[in-house]
Design a protein around this motif. Structure first.
Motif, PDB file in Angstrom:
ATOM      1  N   ALA A   1     -41.717  15.703   6.130  1.00  0.00           N
ATOM      2  CA  ALA A   1     -43.142  16.027   6.244  1.00  0.00           C
ATOM      3  C   ALA A   1     -43.925  14.860   6.834  1.00  0.00           C
ATOM      4  N   LEU A   2     -43.642  13.653   6.377  1.00  0.00           N
ATOM      5  CA  LEU A   2     -44.346  12.484   6.893  1.00  0.00           C
ATOM      6  C   LEU A   2     -43.993  12.225   8.353  1.00  0.00           C
ATOM      7  N   ALA A   3     -42.734  12.480   8.720  1.00  0.00           N
ATOM      8  CA  ALA A   3     -42.323  12.282  10.110  1.00  0.00           C
ATOM      9  C   ALA A   3     -43.058  13.250  11.036  1.00  0.00           C
ATOM     10  N   VAL A   4     -43.183  14.512  10.585  1.00  0.00           N
ATOM     11  CA  VAL A   4     -43.913  15.499  11.385  1.00  0.00           C
ATOM     12  C   VAL A   4     -45.377  15.113  11.500  1.00  0.00           C
ATOM     13  N   LEU A   5     -45.967  14.688  10.397  1.00  0.00           N
ATOM     14  CA  LEU A   5     -47.368  14.291  10.411  1.00  0.00           C
ATOM     15  C   LEU A   5     -47.591  13.092  11.325  1.00  0.00           C
ATOM     16  N   ASP A   6     -46.728  12.091  11.227  1.00  0.00           N
ATOM     17  CA  ASP A   6     -46.867  10.902  12.065  1.00  0.00           C
ATOM     18  C   ASP A   6     -46.714  11.256  13.545  1.00  0.00           C
ATOM     19  N   ALA A   7     -45.785  12.176  13.824  1.00  0.00           N
ATOM     20  CA  ALA A   7     -45.610  12.608  15.213  1.00  0.00           C
ATOM     21  C   ALA A   7     -46.860  13.311  15.716  1.00  0.00           C
ATOM     22  N   GLY A   8     -47.474  14.116  14.828  1.00  0.00           N
ATOM     23  CA  GLY A   8     -48.705  14.801  15.210  1.00  0.00           C
ATOM     24  C   GLY A   8     -49.829  13.828  15.497  1.00  0.00           C
TER      25      GLY A   8
ATOM     26  N   ASP B   1     -49.155  12.269  18.831  1.00  0.00           N
ATOM     27  CA  ASP B   1     -49.487  13.212  19.911  1.00  0.00           C
ATOM     28  C   ASP B   1     -50.988  13.252  20.141  1.00  0.00           C
ATOM     29  N   ALA B   2     -51.742  13.255  19.035  1.00  0.00           N
ATOM     30  CA  ALA B   2     -53.198  13.292  19.155  1.00  0.00           C
ATOM     31  C   ALA B   2     -53.719  12.051  19.863  1.00  0.00           C
ATOM     32  N   HIS B   3     -53.157  10.884  19.537  1.00  0.00           N
ATOM     33  CA  HIS B   3     -53.588   9.651  20.180  1.00  0.00           C
ATOM     34  C   HIS B   3     -53.228   9.646  21.665  1.00  0.00           C
ATOM     35  N   ARG B   4     -52.048  10.187  21.993  1.00  0.00           N
ATOM     36  CA  ARG B   4     -51.668  10.255  23.401  1.00  0.00           C
ATOM     37  C   ARG B   4     -52.607  11.178  24.172  1.00  0.00           C
ATOM     38  N   ALA B   5     -52.944  12.314  23.544  1.00  0.00           N
ATOM     39  CA  ALA B   5     -53.867  13.246  24.193  1.00  0.00           C
ATOM     40  C   ALA B   5     -55.227  12.592  24.383  1.00  0.00           C
ATOM     41  N   HIS B   6     -55.661  11.837  23.362  1.00  0.00           N
ATOM     42  CA  HIS B   6     -56.966  11.168  23.454  1.00  0.00           C
ATOM     43  C   HIS B   6     -56.956  10.107  24.541  1.00  0.00           C
ATOM     44  N   SER B   7     -55.840   9.406  24.675  1.00  0.00           N
ATOM     45  CA  SER B   7     -55.770   8.355  25.685  1.00  0.00           C
ATOM     46  C   SER B   7     -55.811   8.934  27.089  1.00  0.00           C
TER      47      SER B   7
END
Length: 310
Positions: free
Chosen positions: A73-80, A83-89
């Motif tokens: 669960a933590l791995a999925v959350l961290d990946a999310g 992904d959000a930071h990459r999209a923001h960048s």
């Protein structure tokens, strides 16, 4: 069951060290706070996850099973989050916005302000266009997105409609038709109007009333072409022509000698956000903001569509 992410991270740290003191130090929390967090997690899950003695800490069978799921669960959350930071960048750079006359009227500053607030790393650059390019730079590729008034003859044009404003006839306040609240097409038969100087046949036909399916003999005559809004207004103010316009011109390009009377029984002018082909992430973000502002200001949109946003 509502399990807090913080408690999951606390549990994983204890499970991997099997030592409350070392786990607390790695998490920069107090040992007492960590112990309370684990107790609360066990209460949320409903089963004991750890065996605590004065000499050791061990995982129960339930704890071993839960550890695998907690890590996943933590791995999925961290990946999310990543992904959000990459999209923001990616949401950075310059967005070139085509702008014509008053564009989206009272919505324009609201849209630009909201976009800048949501995407501070993006620099909106407003590019202004005159009557010769109703695509506001989309045709040439000079802009990424634009405020447009349809119809426009442009391949792969996509649009998000913001509002439809009634047409109006601009004239001097001494013109005989100025005494009427609403002007009909039949009232214009012997009148003279200007035409936009453009290569777009659909745009020209709309703003000269040539797309209404009416015989040209029953339409106002076209006397001259104008390349800019100021040039068109100068001709109207001089009494040389009337203009096919919209009521908002009286708010955004006001001239004391001119009045605008609603043109009845004809389709209005549709204002949209337009772009070509598949939108980029920046264009998608601008579309989303434009849609949000439109939907949040329905009263304002209704006033614009009624011809009276004052």
């Amino acid at each position: 069951m509502d399990v807090h992410t913080r408690r999951l991270r606390h549990f994983v740290a204890v499970a991997e060290t099997l030592h409350f003191t070392r786990a607390a130090e790695s998490l920069y929390v107090s040992q007492q706070g960590l112990s309370r967090s684990i107790t609360e997690l066990e209460h949320d899950v409903g089963v004991p996850l750890l065996k605590r003695t004065t000499r050791a800490v061990e995982l129960t069978d339930a704890g071993k099973a839960f550890l695998r799921s907690a890590r996943e669960a933590l791995a999925v959350l961290d990946a999310g989050v990543a992904d959000a930071h990459r999209a923001h960048s990616r949401m950075s750079g310059v967005l070139r916005i085509g702008f014509f006359a008053a564009s989206a009227l009272e919505l324009t500053p609201l849209i630009i302000s909201e976009f800048r607030s949501r995407h501070p790393s993006v620099s909106p650059r407003i590019e202004s266009y005159d009557l010769t390019d109703p695509s506001c730079g989309l045709r040439s590729g000079e802009t990424d997105v634009a405020f447009l008034r349809l119809p426009i003859d442009l391949a792969d044009l996509n649009s998000e409609v913001l509002f439809t404003e009634p047409l109006a006839i601009g004239m001097t306040n001494s013109h005989p038709l100025a005494a009427q609240k609403v002007v009909l097409l039949s009232d214009l038969q012997d009148q003279v109007i200007s035409a936009p100087r453009t290569d777009d046949p659909r745009w020209r036909a709309f703003w000269t009333l040539r797309d209404l399916g009416v015989d040209d003999a029953n339409l106002p005559r076209i006397s001259r072409e104008t390349a800019t809004m100021d040039e068109e207004l100068d001709n109207v103010a001089a009494g040389l022509t009337l203009s096919v316009s919209v009521p908002s011109m009286d708010r955004f390009a006001h001239r004391a000698s001119l009045v605008y009377r609603t043109l009845g029984q004809v389709p209005g002018s549709t204002l949209c956000v337009g772009w070509r082909g598949q939108p980029t992430p920046l264009v998608q973000a601008f579309i989303a903001v434009s849609r949000k502002v439109r939907d949040e200001h329905r009263d304002l949109v209704a006033r614009i569509e009624s011809g009276n946003a004052d």
